[in-house]
Design a protein around this motif. Structure first.
Motif, short mmCIF file in Angstrom:
data_model
loop_
_atom_site.label_atom_id
_atom_site.label_comp_id
_atom_site.label_asym_id
_atom_site.label_seq_id
_atom_site.Cartn_x
_atom_site.Cartn_y
_atom_site.Cartn_z
N ASN A 135 -6.21 -0.48 -0.82
CA ASN A 135 -6.42 0.54 0.30
C ASN A 135 -7.49 -0.02 1.09
O ASN A 135 -7.61 0.39 2.46
N ASN A 136 -8.45 -0.74 0.83
CA ASN A 136 -9.29 -1.18 1.62
C ASN A 136 -8.83 -2.21 2.72
O ASN A 136 -9.03 -2.42 3.83
N PRO B 208 -12.47 5.27 1.96
CA PRO B 208 -13.54 4.88 1.23
C PRO B 208 -13.96 5.80 0.16
O PRO B 208 -14.37 5.71 -1.00
N ALA C 259 -10.21 8.24 -4.65
CA ALA C 259 -10.67 6.91 -4.72
C ALA C 259 -11.53 6.66 -5.96
O ALA C 259 -11.81 5.50 -6.57
N ARG D 202 -7.12 -0.06 5.16
CA ARG D 202 -8.12 0.52 6.12
C ARG D 202 -8.56 -0.50 7.25
O ARG D 202 -8.34 0.12 8.42
N GLU D 203 -8.46 -1.88 7.02
CA GLU D 203 -8.76 -2.81 8.04
C GLU D 203 -7.73 -2.67 8.90
O GLU D 203 -7.68 -2.66 10.23
N ARG E 40 -7.57 0.01 -5.19
CA ARG E 40 -9.05 -0.06 -4.21
C ARG E 40 -8.85 -1.42 -3.27
O ARG E 40 -9.18 -1.14 -2.05
N TRP F 285 0.78 -1.33 -0.10
CA TRP F 285 0.21 -0.09 0.02
C TRP F 285 0.80 1.40 -0.03
O TRP F 285 0.45 2.26 -0.74
#
Length: 302
Positions: free
Chosen positions: A229-230, A274, A218, A233-234, A226, A209
């Motif tokens: 990035n998702n 997001p 986004a 995020r987690e 995507r 990342w």
């Protein structure tokens, strides 16, 4: 000169509760008397010190530009005449800046902004004092100071992004004198090892990342971007919770405040992913600025 982000360097590539060491009062009702906002979380209103801070920080950055390119592994005993001149110049610049920062520090009204500025002053002066007999380990003084300089700058810049954001938990600082010009970690805090392990793992897990382009919104991400990035995020949501728990166990009240603050910005950035827009990177920069300073401080005591 590796003065930025000692242990989160890979993450910086992408972008380009509370305690105190010392005595204090834990009665939040007494903290409002000095007009200091003692909430530890996202800076939602521009602090009175921000305008003067930007000017002073910009001047320091300009005067240290050449120094930032110098090999900081070379001890003073082996400096060339040119290196001696550069270090002499940066010593003068940091001394002038620390004095200027001290003069504007009383304007700050947010507790963590006061804490960060105070530690910038402390560690700039430590670095300057070390220059005559400089050795490699002394570079961490500069790393702490310059990362915290960035954290204040980015916090001020990020205010428009967080005005309407929810903060998962607002903590109240119990630091009696947040502007006190004393080293916030004169000896290793018990939480350093645990904190650094989270940082190092995060750096490893998010290495892919870290190579994505922060200037791409986004709406323009590829499927791979995507997914990265998702996944990031987690990781950041999980780590923000872990970091906040570490903050609660800190021996030093100031380091507890700053780790909790980093947690807030880490989560805020994760929540922005997001619908990411390039300006949201300021949230991440606050987190990495704080983390870089904390990582250097923990490392400086090992």
């Amino acid at each position: 000169m590796s003065v930025v982000l000692v242990l989160i360097l890979g993450l910086l590539v992408w972008q380009e509760t509370s305690r105190e060491s010392g005595s204090g009062t834990g009665d939040p009702s007494r903290m409002a008397d000095d007009r200091i906002d003692r909430s530890v979380g996202l800076l939602r209103e521009k602090d009175p010190v921000c305008d003067h801070w930007h000017q002073a920080a910009d001047e320091l950055n300009a005067r240290t530009e050449v120094w930032s390119e110098v090999d900081d592994l070379t001890p003073a005993s082996r400096w060339t005449p040119e290196q001696k001149r550069i270090y002499a110049d940066v010593g003068e610049a940091m001394t002038a800046s620390s004095d200027r920062f001290e003069s504007i520090l009383p304007q700050a009204r947010n507790v963590t902004i006061q804490e960060l500025i105070a530690q910038v002053i402390v560690y700039l002066r430590k670095y300057v004092q070390a220059l005559p007999e400089y050795v490699e380990s002394d570079r961490r003084y500069a790393s702490i100071a310059m990362n915290f300089v960035n954290a204040v700058t980015y916090s001020c810049s990020a205010v428009p992004l967080v005005e309407d954001m929810a903060d998962d938990e607002i903590l109240v600082s119990t630091v009696a004198q947040p502007a006190l010009l004393e080293d916030f970690m004169p000896s290793p805090d018990q939480i350093c090892a645990e904190y650094l392990s989270v940082v190092e793992l995060q750096n490893t897990v998010l290495s892919g990342w870290a190579e994505t382009d922060a200037t791409v919104a986004a709406a323009q991400w590829t499927e791979k971007e995507r997914a990265l990035n998702n996944a990031a995020r987690e990781v950041l949501l999980t780590d923000s919770t872990r970091v906040r728990e570490i903050a609660r166990n800190a021996e030093g009240r100031v380091i507890g405040d700053l780790i909790a603050l980093q947690s807030s910005y880490m989560r805020a950035f994760a929540d922005a992913i997001p619908t990411y827009a390039p300006d949201d990177v300021w949230l991440w920069r606050v987190s990495t600025g704080i983390g870089g300073g904390l990582g250097a401080a923990c490392g400086a005591n090992t």
